[in-house]
Design a protein around this motif. Structure first.
Motif, PDB file in Angstrom:
ATOM      1  N   ASP A 162     -44.297  -5.596 -37.471  1.00 27.29           N
ATOM      2  CA  ASP A 162     -44.206  -5.894 -38.894  1.00 27.29           C
ATOM      3  C   ASP A 162     -45.585  -6.320 -39.389  1.00 27.29           C
ATOM      4  OD1 ASP A 162     -43.662  -7.540 -41.370  1.00 27.29           O
ATOM      5  OD2 ASP A 162     -41.630  -6.857 -40.884  1.00 27.29           O
ATOM      6  N   GLY A 163     -45.921  -5.910 -40.603  1.00 27.39           N
ATOM      7  CA  GLY A 163     -47.230  -6.250 -41.172  1.00 27.39           C
ATOM      8  C   GLY A 163     -47.429  -7.727 -41.396  1.00 27.39           C
TER       9      GLY A 163
ATOM     10  N   HIS B  21     -40.500  -2.668 -30.751  1.00 28.07           N
ATOM     11  CA  HIS B  21     -40.422  -3.165 -32.124  1.00 28.07           C
ATOM     12  C   HIS B  21     -40.692  -4.665 -32.132  1.00 28.07           C
ATOM     13  CE1 HIS B  21     -38.531   0.511 -33.765  1.00 28.07           C
ATOM     14  NE2 HIS B  21     -38.078   0.618 -32.539  1.00 28.07           N
TER      15      HIS B  21
ATOM     16  N   ARG C 181     -44.424  -0.907 -32.874  1.00 29.50           N
ATOM     17  CA  ARG C 181     -44.126  -1.012 -34.319  1.00 29.50           C
ATOM     18  C   ARG C 181     -44.008  -2.485 -34.655  1.00 29.50           C
ATOM     19  NH1 ARG C 181     -42.246   3.520 -37.233  1.00 29.50           N
ATOM     20  NH2 ARG C 181     -41.289   2.083 -38.691  1.00 29.50           N
TER      21      ARG C 181
ATOM     22  N   THR D  89     -40.784   3.007 -27.933  1.00 25.67           N
ATOM     23  CA  THR D  89     -41.348   2.171 -28.987  1.00 25.67           C
ATOM     24  C   THR D  89     -40.868   0.735 -28.843  1.00 25.67           C
ATOM     25  OG1 THR D  89     -41.393   4.054 -30.496  1.00 25.67           O
ATOM     26  CG2 THR D  89     -41.543   1.879 -31.474  1.00 25.67           C
TER      27      THR D  89
ATOM     28  N   ILE E 183     -50.607   0.959 -31.911  1.00 26.48           N
ATOM     29  CA  ILE E 183     -49.933   0.241 -32.981  1.00 26.48           C
ATOM     30  C   ILE E 183     -49.658   1.239 -34.100  1.00 26.48           C
ATOM     31  CG2 ILE E 183     -50.083  -1.623 -34.665  1.00 26.48           C
ATOM     32  CD1 ILE E 183     -51.856  -3.116 -32.671  1.00 26.48           C
ATOM     33  N   VAL E 184     -48.410   1.343 -34.508  1.00 27.61           N
ATOM     34  CA  VAL E 184     -48.012   2.282 -35.561  1.00 27.61           C
ATOM     35  C   VAL E 184     -48.261   1.633 -36.901  1.00 27.61           C
ATOM     36  CG1 VAL E 184     -46.086   3.628 -36.491  1.00 27.61           C
ATOM     37  CG2 VAL E 184     -46.237   3.225 -34.030  1.00 27.61           C
ATOM     38  N   VAL E 185     -48.946   2.363 -37.791  1.00 29.37           N
ATOM     39  CA  VAL E 185     -49.248   1.878 -39.141  1.00 29.37           C
ATOM     40  C   VAL E 185     -48.783   2.924 -40.149  1.00 29.37           C
ATOM     41  CG1 VAL E 185     -51.228   0.488 -38.401  1.00 29.37           C
ATOM     42  CG2 VAL E 185     -51.560   2.846 -39.116  1.00 29.37           C
ATOM     43  N   SER E 186     -48.648   2.495 -41.389  1.00 28.71           N
ATOM     44  CA  SER E 186     -48.329   3.452 -42.460  1.00 28.71           C
ATOM     45  C   SER E 186     -49.634   3.871 -43.124  1.00 28.71           C
ATOM     46  CB  SER E 186     -47.381   2.819 -43.480  1.00 28.71           C
ATOM     47  OG  SER E 186     -48.039   1.780 -44.179  1.00 28.71           O
TER      48      SER E 186
ATOM     49  N   GLU F 253     -41.967  -3.915 -41.892  1.00 32.64           N
ATOM     50  CA  GLU F 253     -42.899  -3.423 -42.907  1.00 32.64           C
ATOM     51  C   GLU F 253     -44.222  -3.180 -42.203  1.00 32.64           C
ATOM     52  OE1 GLU F 253     -44.201  -2.097 -46.428  1.00 32.64           O
ATOM     53  OE2 GLU F 253     -42.172  -2.810 -46.095  1.00 32.64           O
ATOM     54  N   LEU F 254     -44.588  -1.910 -42.025  1.00 31.62           N
ATOM     55  CA  LEU F 254     -45.791  -1.570 -41.274  1.00 31.62           C
ATOM     56  C   LEU F 254     -47.043  -1.955 -42.046  1.00 31.62           C
ATOM     57  CD1 LEU F 254     -44.796   1.968 -39.991  1.00 31.62           C
ATOM     58  CD2 LEU F 254     -44.780  -0.171 -38.722  1.00 31.62           C
TER      59      LEU F 254
ATOM     60  N   GLU G  14     -42.115   7.592 -34.527  1.00 28.93           N
ATOM     61  CA  GLU G  14     -41.053   6.877 -33.811  1.00 28.93           C
ATOM     62  C   GLU G  14     -40.684   7.666 -32.557  1.00 28.93           C
ATOM     63  OE1 GLU G  14     -38.199   3.831 -33.371  1.00 28.93           O
ATOM     64  OE2 GLU G  14     -39.702   4.016 -34.914  1.00 28.93           O
TER      65      GLU G  14
END
Length: 129
Positions: free
Chosen positions: A99-100, A62, A97, A60, A124-127, A44-45, A56
């Motif tokens: 997790d939040g 994870h 990526r 990456t 850092i990948v975020v939504s 969960e980003l 992606e």
């Protein structure tokens, strides 16, 4: 009885060249496309106010909320080592990526370990909700 010469028919244009071009383009796009592998586990980003980050990519790393790491087919410490190798050799930054729900201290430890292994930049990948 009247005998006239037969009228010449207009030439019929073949669609074969067009079909050949379409198949050549299809083959070209299939050969040059990059198919992203599925994520090793669901994360969960974290939400961000800015535009969403990197998409992606095969480069990456994870990070799950419980601390599990994955990079391609590698898991755990092997994933961290493989990500460091990929992040050190490439011009583009390593995508992370996470997790939040991961603790900030755990994320900082992973980033520190990547830096110690020569990774200069990790995004850092975020939504963008």
């Amino acid at each position: 009885m009247r005998l006239d010469a037969p009228q010449p028919r207009p030439p019929v244009e073949s669609v074969t060249p067009m079909i050949n071009v379409v198949f050549l383009l299809l083959i070209f796009f299939l050969m040059t496309a990059t198919i992203a592998p599925p994520a090793p586990f669901e994360v969960e980003l974290p939400a961000a106010e800015a535009e969403p980050g990197a998409a992606e990519t095969p480069r990456t790393l994870h990070l799950a909320a419980d601390g599990r790491m994955a990079f391609g087919d590698a898991r755990g410490e092997a994933a961290l080592h493989a990500a460091a190798e990929a992040g050190r050799d490439a011009q583009t930054p390593l995508a992370l990526r996470a997790d939040g729900a991961i603790e900030a201290a755990a994320l900082a430890r992973v980033l520190t370990r990547l830096g110690e292994r020569g990774v200069a930049r990790a995004d850092i990948v975020v939504s963008g909700r």
